[in-house]
Design an enzyme around this catalytic site. Structure first.
Site, mmCIF file in Angstrom:
data_model
loop_
_atom_site.group_PDB
_atom_site.id
_atom_site.type_symbol
_atom_site.label_atom_id
_atom_site.label_comp_id
_atom_site.label_asym_id
_atom_site.label_seq_id
_atom_site.Cartn_x
_atom_site.Cartn_y
_atom_site.Cartn_z
ATOM 1 N N ASP A 329 -3.062 2.235 5.908
ATOM 2 C CA ASP A 329 -2.748 1.642 7.061
ATOM 3 C C ASP A 329 -3.587 2.229 8.515
ATOM 4 O OD1 ASP A 329 -1.896 4.344 6.823
ATOM 5 O OD2 ASP A 329 -1.011 4.807 8.735
ATOM 6 N N GLU A 330 -3.653 1.475 9.201
ATOM 7 C CA GLU A 330 -4.268 1.849 11.108
ATOM 8 C C GLU A 330 -5.332 1.877 10.728
ATOM 9 O OE1 GLU A 330 -0.338 3.788 13.597
ATOM 10 O OE2 GLU A 330 -1.600 5.406 12.237
HETATM 11 C C1 TNX Z 1 2.841 5.001 12.692
HETATM 12 S S1 TNX Z 1 3.283 4.256 9.957
HETATM 13 C C2 TNX Z 1 1.825 6.167 11.594
HETATM 14 C C3 TNX Z 1 1.488 7.660 11.178
HETATM 15 C C4 TNX Z 1 2.470 8.021 12.629
HETATM 16 C C5 TNX Z 1 3.447 7.164 12.633
HETATM 17 C C6 TNX Z 1 4.540 7.511 13.950
HETATM 18 C C7 TNX Z 1 2.361 4.168 9.843
HETATM 19 C C8 TNX Z 1 1.800 3.539 8.439
HETATM 20 N N1 TNX Z 1 1.601 4.552 10.273
HETATM 21 O O1 TNX Z 1 0.518 7.723 10.776
HETATM 22 O O2 TNX Z 1 2.384 8.917 11.828
HETATM 23 O O3 TNX Z 1 3.014 5.626 13.198
HETATM 24 O O4 TNX Z 1 5.310 6.620 13.899
#
Ligand code: TNX
Length: 516
Positions: A329-330
């Protein structure tokens, strides 16, 4: 009153002693009319027929288990530990006798987690195809009795319950990276999941702010990368022995651990521990703030894939469950073409170590390999791309399923980026109806993640998790046609005493007419 209780108790102790002799004295305690359809079982079972009488469970009760199954003996021991130290567990032979609980395996029900619970005025009989089903049924027995019976006499209502889950994957996630939680805390979390018949605990083991699992071939990951947390606390990590202890505790409760090593982003702790994993060869400082999306492993260095092979190999070798979660993710600091190259390689490495890949929905930018599972948290369009490639989906849509979202604007803990999630919002949705292109057949199950940027101890974890977890458990286990918020909230209201007795610091939502 007290002396009557004392008499009853002494009587049962005597009865218990006489169990040493061949024939037990059979003296029945008069049944009471109890309607088990009024008992608040969460998740609601598939079918329940009440027969409006009762059986007394006492310190003289024995739990008899199929003598052929070691696993059933262990489950019997757990049931005893839940109910009362005075209860005995024995291998069954001969004929059923008054006042006892019988745990047996039979072909009576097909599903591997299904069970049939038959309670009459003489005994309790719990039958399942697999020990796993017996364990789930044991949770129903617990909910038909007070949390602890100790040395009291407690009537359990009579009837027949046939039950099995809707989804095969029913989980929660605990982020031990942003804040670290001890082995004891994780065991407590596992107990909570077991009580509501969940079967998956996903551990988010690594992130920018901390690396929490010992990797013997890369020791600096924990020696350096495990030493802090969000806000600058002291951090911590699991040794492989700790991790094995968690695995064993979960296994005994028929819960699969899904380990996650987030990559190629969310890797500052690793990058800070080993300079060679950075494209510029320079190790950054450890990071203790919350905002993420800035870190990436260097996707075109060979050492990166040696690192992956070692890390995934070591964790896979001590993980009995079928899954390995690669995060994904991200990764905003990774160019898309590099990200795709990396995810393809990571999938191969996971396969090499005999596990099935799970990744957050962004991984569908890559070509998914056979059996890869997509965890939907953010973008339906990503998830649909996975479905089109034949992938199964775990539903964790943030605005519905994120345990770290605040209940409302007054909630002190938690975040708000995906909206507030009150207890009703958490319950009133159907994983198979949320997105038209993600159908029941595509869905493996659901998972509620608890990210731990704002939670630092198990009391705070309890507050964010309960009572929402009970609702997610019901969405995962129960038949859609049996789920209804107006009826559920009354059942949940009756769990107030249970949550209290289990020492859970739950959120007393005003949406629930709590009975305590
Ligand atoms: C998004 S959900 C993220 C996390 C954060 C979270 C906080 C996801 C795959 N990535 O790194 O902790 O939001 O709500």
């Amino acid at each position: 009153m007290k002396s009557t209780a004392f008499l009853v108790l002494s009587f049962f102790l005597l009865l218990n002693l006489s169990a040493c002799k061949k024939e037990k004295a059979v003296i029945k305690i008069p049944p009471q009319p109890i309607d088990i359809s009024l008992t608040s079982i969460i998740p609601v079972p598939v079918s329940l027929e009440a027969s409006n009488s009762s059986l007394a469970i006492t310190p003289g009760t024995t739990i008899f288990v199929d003598s052929t199954s070691k696993e059933l003996y262990a489950i019997g021991k757990l049931l005893k530990s839940y109910l009362s130290d005075s209860i005995h567990v024995e291998a069954f032979s001969g004929s059923k006798q008054y006042g006892n609980i019988y745990l047996t395996l039979a072909d009576s029900i097909e599903h591997k987690e299904g069970y049939i619970l038959n309670i009459n005025e003489d005994y309790v009989e719990l039958t399942a195809n697999q020990p796993e089903g017996v364990f789930r049924g044991v949770q129903t027995i617990r909910q038909l009795l007070p949390v602890k019976i100790n040395d009291s006499v407690q009537h359990i209502g009579t009837g027949r319950i046939t039950d099995y889950p809707n989804y095969e994957y029913r989980g929660a996630m605990l982020d031990v990276a942003r804040h670290f939680f001890s082995v004891e805390d994780v065991k407590t979390f596992i107990d909570w999941l077991a009580y509501y018949k969940m079967n998956i605990l996903h551990l988010h083991l690594t992130d920018d702010q901390g690396w929490r699992i010992e990797i013997k071939s890369w020791p600096n990951l924990t020696a350096h990368g495990g030493q802090t947390a969000v806000g600058g606390g002291k951090g911590g990590f699991f040794t492989q022995e700790d991790y094995k202890e968690i695995i064993k505790y979960a296994e005994e409760r028929y819960i699969t651990i899904v380990p996650e090593v987030d990559m190629p982003g969310h890797t500052n702790a690793a990058l800070s521990s080993y300079a060679e994993l950075n494209c510029d060869g320079k190790a950054p400082e450890m990071y203790t703030k919350m905002k993420v999306g800035f870190s990436t492993l260097c996707t075109d260095k060979d050492i990166t894939y040696k690192f992956l092979d070692d890390v995934i190999g070591e964790i896979a070798s001590i993980t009995p469950g079928p899954y390995f979660h690669i995060g994904g993710d991200e990764s905003h600091a990774t160019k898309l073409k590099d990200y795709i190259f990396f995810i393809n390689k990571a999938q191969d490495i996971v396969h090499k170590h005999g596990k099935r890949v799970i990744g957050w929905d962004e991984i569908t930018h890559a070509t998914l390999k056979e059996n890869t599972v997509v965890q939907y948290w953010n973008k339906a369009e990503n998830t649909v791309k996975g479905v089109e490639q034949g992938a199964k989906v775990i539903m964790s849509p943030a605005p519905k399923a994120y345990l770290d979202m605040k209940y409302n604007k007054e909630t002190e803990l938690g975040l708000g980026w995906a909206g507030y999630i009150e207890v009703d919002t958490a319950y009133i949705w159907n994983p198979a109806k949320l997105e038209p292109e993600i159908k029941r057949d595509n869905i493996l199950g659901l998972e509620a993640p608890l990210w731990s940027e704002t939670v630092t101890n198990i009391e705070e974890v309890g507050y964010m998790v309960f009572p929402r977890l009970a609702g997610y458990a019901e969405i995962g286990w129960s038949q859609d046609s049996l789920r209804n918020w107006d009826e559920y909230k009354l059942r949940l209201a009756k769990h107030a005493d249970r949550l209290k007795a289990l020492k859970i610091n739950y959120y007393k939502s005003e949406k629930i007419p709590w009975e305590d």
